[in-house]
Design a protein around this motif. Sequence first.
Motif, PDB file in Angstrom:
ATOM      1  N   ILE A 104       0.540  -1.207  -0.138  1.00 37.94           N
ATOM      2  CA  ILE A 104      -0.123  -0.062  -0.289  1.00 37.94           C
ATOM      3  C   ILE A 104       0.812   1.099  -0.266  1.00 37.94           C
ATOM      4  O   ILE A 104       1.690   1.255   0.778  1.00 37.94           O
TER       5      ILE A 104
ATOM      6  N   ASP B 240      -0.539  -2.727  -4.327  1.00 40.97           N
ATOM      7  CA  ASP B 240      -1.770  -3.045  -5.073  1.00 40.97           C
ATOM      8  C   ASP B 240      -2.332  -2.099  -4.497  1.00 40.97           C
ATOM      9  O   ASP B 240      -3.872  -2.102  -5.128  1.00 40.97           O
ATOM     10  N   TYR B 241      -2.596  -0.979  -4.020  1.00 38.73           N
ATOM     11  CA  TYR B 241      -3.336   0.051  -3.293  1.00 38.73           C
ATOM     12  C   TYR B 241      -2.451   1.581  -2.840  1.00 38.73           C
ATOM     13  O   TYR B 241      -2.005   1.449  -2.477  1.00 38.73           O
TER      14      TYR B 241
ATOM     15  N   LYS C   1      -5.599  -2.508  -7.257  1.00 40.93           N
ATOM     16  CA  LYS C   1      -6.948  -2.620  -7.011  1.00 40.93           C
ATOM     17  C   LYS C   1      -7.800  -1.829  -6.481  1.00 40.93           C
ATOM     18  O   LYS C   1      -8.725  -1.930  -6.300  1.00 40.93           O
TER      19      LYS C   1
ATOM     20  N   SER D  78     -12.819  -2.011   3.156  1.00 39.43           N
ATOM     21  CA  SER D  78     -12.935  -1.740   2.327  1.00 39.43           C
ATOM     22  C   SER D  78     -11.876  -2.138   1.378  1.00 39.43           C
ATOM     23  O   SER D  78     -11.907  -3.301   0.661  1.00 39.43           O
ATOM     24  N   ILE D  79     -10.422  -2.778   2.127  1.00 37.89           N
ATOM     25  CA  ILE D  79      -9.458  -3.203   0.993  1.00 37.89           C
ATOM     26  C   ILE D  79      -9.755  -4.973   1.309  1.00 37.89           C
ATOM     27  O   ILE D  79      -9.935  -5.564   0.173  1.00 37.89           O
TER      28      ILE D  79
ATOM     29  N   ARG E  23     -12.354  -5.728  -0.681  1.00 32.51           N
ATOM     30  CA  ARG E  23     -11.437  -5.914  -1.805  1.00 32.51           C
ATOM     31  C   ARG E  23     -10.996  -7.484  -2.182  1.00 32.51           C
ATOM     32  O   ARG E  23     -11.355  -8.133  -3.653  1.00 32.51           O
ATOM     33  N   GLU E  24     -10.063  -7.540  -1.525  1.00 37.50           N
ATOM     34  CA  GLU E  24      -9.156  -8.682  -1.530  1.00 37.50           C
ATOM     35  C   GLU E  24     -10.179 -10.353  -1.404  1.00 37.50           C
ATOM     36  O   GLU E  24      -9.831 -11.082  -1.802  1.00 37.50           O
TER      37      GLU E  24
END
Length: 313
Positions: free
Chosen positions: A3, A40-41, A59, A293-294, A297-298
Amino acid sequence: MDIIFYHPSFKAASWINGLQQRLPQATVRQWQPGDNAAADYALVRTPPVEMLQGRSDLKGVFALGAGVDDILTQLKQHPEMLSESVPLFRLEDTGMGLQMQEYAVYTVLGWFRRFDDYQQQKQQTLWQSLKNYRRQDFTIGILGAGVLGSNVAQSLKVWGFPIRCWSRSPKQIDGVTSYYGADQLSDFLSGTQVLINLLPNTPQTVGIINRQLLSQLNSGAFVLNLARGAHLVEEDLLAALEAGEIKAAALDVFVQEPLPETSPLWSHPRVAITPHNAAVTLPEEAMDYIAKSIQQREAGEMPEGRVDIVRGY
Ligand SMILES: NC(=O)C1=CN([C@@H]2O[C@H](COP(=O)(O)OP(=O)(O)OC[C@H]3O[C@@H](n4cnc5c(N)ncnc54)[C@H](O)[C@@H]3O)[C@@H](O)[C@H]2O)C=CC1
Ligand SMILES: O=C(O)C(=O)CO
């Protein structure tokens, strides 16, 4: 999972630690110019173009505020900044709803109980009761009935004022009359005593609070701008105040921020000013929200708060 974090003024260390604690499987780092390593974020506010450019593997990008007009303006100028496949998310509420409620209730009740007039009378050592407004005539019109607008509507409803809102499509908010679309804007404005702005800043809403709009409110109406300075034509507000069409205004946001010393708004006796802090990003709430939220998403889900880039909010 990697991140990257960038904010022009937030203390990166406490965000990095906070996110790391919430997402132990992640490696969180502060993004620095020249950092092209995998991520990734991304968590951002007004990011440099090079931070996001070329990162089609992201993502998700999480804006560290509710409004995303800054990022979308950059994106218009630099379409290559964000790959179309990368979803952009914003903060929804995360404690901002309550802050907006505090601001709106304080301001509206002050106007309703004529505290601004009593403050002026105090300066003249004048002991005189003024005629009260009638609650049923003190109609509150909220431009924007999204997360924050509907929070504000709920908090003012308990005081018994008639409440109406205006949005793009019809809204079902208990006890609130819904108006929508350009066709119903005039009906919404007609009879409104207090106008509260909680619209997003988009090409359709920029400059919306202008002389023509102000002239459709009740004579002696009040204006509360909590959204963005770009919504309000400041000279038009000043002219309407001078003409007595608008009695007073409370402004948290301005065309230019910080508000220049030379602005006539500073010295206007019937304009209240706060420095764009009606609702600030609360780190703990925001980190809880983003971490959740992550995780979604994962897990292959689409979290709430996705920005519609074409719509502009
Ligand atoms: N002053 C401050 O400290 C803060 C200001 N804000 C501002 O508040 C804004 C609103 O935030 P949220 O309620 O979370 O947004 P939201 O996206 O949940 O709600 C937006 C509302 O505006 C309406 N809308 C959008 N375009 C429209 C149009 N062309 N015509 C009619 N209605 C339209 C939508 O239908 C929706 O009801 C943010 O975009 C931000 O700019 C947000 C946080 C803090
Ligand atoms: O979150 C936002 O959009 C803000 O304006 C915070 O001050």
